[in-house]
Motif scaffolding. Structure first.
Motif, mmCIF file in Angstrom:
data_model
loop_
_atom_site.group_PDB
_atom_site.id
_atom_site.type_symbol
_atom_site.label_atom_id
_atom_site.label_comp_id
_atom_site.label_asym_id
_atom_site.label_seq_id
_atom_site.Cartn_x
_atom_site.Cartn_y
_atom_site.Cartn_z
ATOM 1 N N ALA A 54 -84.464 -131.125 -45.243
ATOM 2 C CA ALA A 54 -84.276 -129.810 -45.863
ATOM 3 C C ALA A 54 -85.015 -129.771 -47.193
ATOM 4 N N GLU A 55 -85.500 -128.583 -47.548
ATOM 5 C CA GLU A 55 -86.125 -128.416 -48.856
ATOM 6 C C GLU A 55 -85.055 -128.454 -49.940
ATOM 7 N N VAL A 56 -85.401 -129.066 -51.055
ATOM 8 C CA VAL A 56 -84.434 -129.250 -52.136
ATOM 9 C C VAL A 56 -83.927 -127.904 -52.648
ATOM 10 N N ALA A 87 -93.114 -134.427 -50.953
ATOM 11 C CA ALA A 87 -93.664 -133.090 -51.114
ATOM 12 C C ALA A 87 -93.555 -132.338 -49.798
ATOM 13 N N SER A 88 -93.308 -131.034 -49.894
ATOM 14 C CA SER A 88 -93.164 -130.205 -48.704
ATOM 15 C C SER A 88 -94.490 -129.527 -48.403
ATOM 16 N N GLY A 89 -95.125 -129.923 -47.316
ATOM 17 C CA GLY A 89 -96.384 -129.307 -46.920
ATOM 18 C C GLY A 89 -97.489 -129.556 -47.927
ATOM 19 N N ASP A 90 -98.259 -128.507 -48.219
ATOM 20 C CA ASP A 90 -99.404 -128.627 -49.109
ATOM 21 C C ASP A 90 -99.044 -128.371 -50.568
ATOM 22 N N ASP A 91 -97.808 -127.930 -50.844
ATOM 23 C CA ASP A 91 -97.406 -127.597 -52.203
ATOM 24 C C ASP A 91 -96.581 -128.741 -52.777
ATOM 25 N N SER A 92 -97.192 -129.512 -53.680
ATOM 26 C CA SER A 92 -96.507 -130.675 -54.243
ATOM 27 C C SER A 92 -95.343 -130.285 -55.145
#
Length: 301
Positions: A54-56, A87-92
């Protein structure tokens, strides 16, 4: 006839006693929940991360946690080797929590121990007591969820408002006998639903939009209610009535003495709501092509 509201002193005392009983019985007061060496808060966070991760920011919103406190909790789980944050995807800048193999094994243990705790609570009870407890638990969960829904004014061009209106249109397209085309309905553009011309409210639950309603304020002190929508997952929680009452209050505060609305005959739940809320059916006051019923309510000062 509606029942009188509960005495606030008794209501507070009863809820506080309920909270004390629940927290004691399920082991919240113990510093090591289910004897796994962690608090209930850490175990709940691990369970929320789950096998999919899950994203933070979603964890923060969903659990209602302070950013700093959540960061400390995540570090504690990382220290145990149960999760990693990446990191989630391309956005650090967007961080994601991922469960490890050790974390998956721990979730399996927690699930088994939680089932054992549930069995220990239910086992001493008679069959009728178990049914009573389970029914009360379901009702309590539903009402606690309902109490967590927040209603607030927003600009109709905000992303959450646009999402709500999109969902509203989807419901109409599904329910109406001949479908629904937004291009053919009477317009209610954003300018007509923002001050001073109107008002728009959204309902949110843990950051997710679950309802909306708007009102167009006409010069003759009539408010025309538009876009009343409640998400399927929150139906049966009284949210439709809350939204209707809130937009009536907003119209009254803006100077309206009467509110009107139109609706389609397929929306039977909405029609029941309007009638139970004091609306009376009147002759058509507009040329809405999808309307079969028109209602009006005089607002008390």
């Amino acid at each position: 006839m509606s029942s009188s509201p509960p005495d606030p002193v008794h209501a507070r005392a009863e809820l506080r006693a309920f909270n004390r009983t629940v927290t004691e019985r399920i082991g919240v007061l113990e510093d090591q929940y289910l004897d796994r060496g962690r608090s209930l808060a850490l175990d709940r966070l691990l369970w929320e991360i789950g096998t999919d991760g899950a994203e933070v920011r979603d964890l923060r919103t969903g659990l209602g946690l302070d950013s700093g406190y959540l960061s400390r909790m995540l570090r504690a789980l990382e220290h145990e080797g149960l999760i990693v944050t990446v990191a989630s995807g391309d956005d650090s800048r967007v961080r994601r929590a991922e469960i490890t193999d050790a974390g998956r094994a721990e979730v399996d243990i927690l699930d088994r121990l939680s089932d054992d705790l549930a069995d220990a609570i239910l086992e001493p009870l008679t069959p009728s007591q178990r049914e009573e407890l389970l029914s009360a638990a379901a009702t309590t969960r539903k009402l606690l969820t309902a109490s967590a829904i927040e209603i607030s004014p927003t600009d109709p061009d905000e992303p959450a408002a646009r999402e709500a209106i999109t969902q509203y249109y989807a419901v109409l397209a599904e329910r109406f006998e001949l479908g629904f085309d937004p291009a053919t309905t009477r317009p209610a553009p954003a300018d007509a639903l923002r001050p001073p011309a109107g008002r728009f409210l959204i309902a949110t639950l843990k950051g997710t939009v679950v309802g909306c309603v708007g009102v167009k304020l006409h010069p003759d002190r009539v408010g025309e209610i538009k876009r009343l929508w409640v998400a399927p997952e929150t139906r049966g929680m009284g949210l439709g009535r809350r939204l209707l009452t809130a937009i009536e209050d907003a119209a009254r505060d803006a100077g309206s003495t009467v509110v009107r609305l139109d609706t389609n005959r397929t929306l039977t739940e909405a029609i029941r709501l309007y009638r139970s809320a004091g609306y009376v059916e009147i002759p058509a006051f507009n040329d809405e092509p999808y309307a079969h019923h028109w209602f009006e309510k005089h607002l008390a000062s």
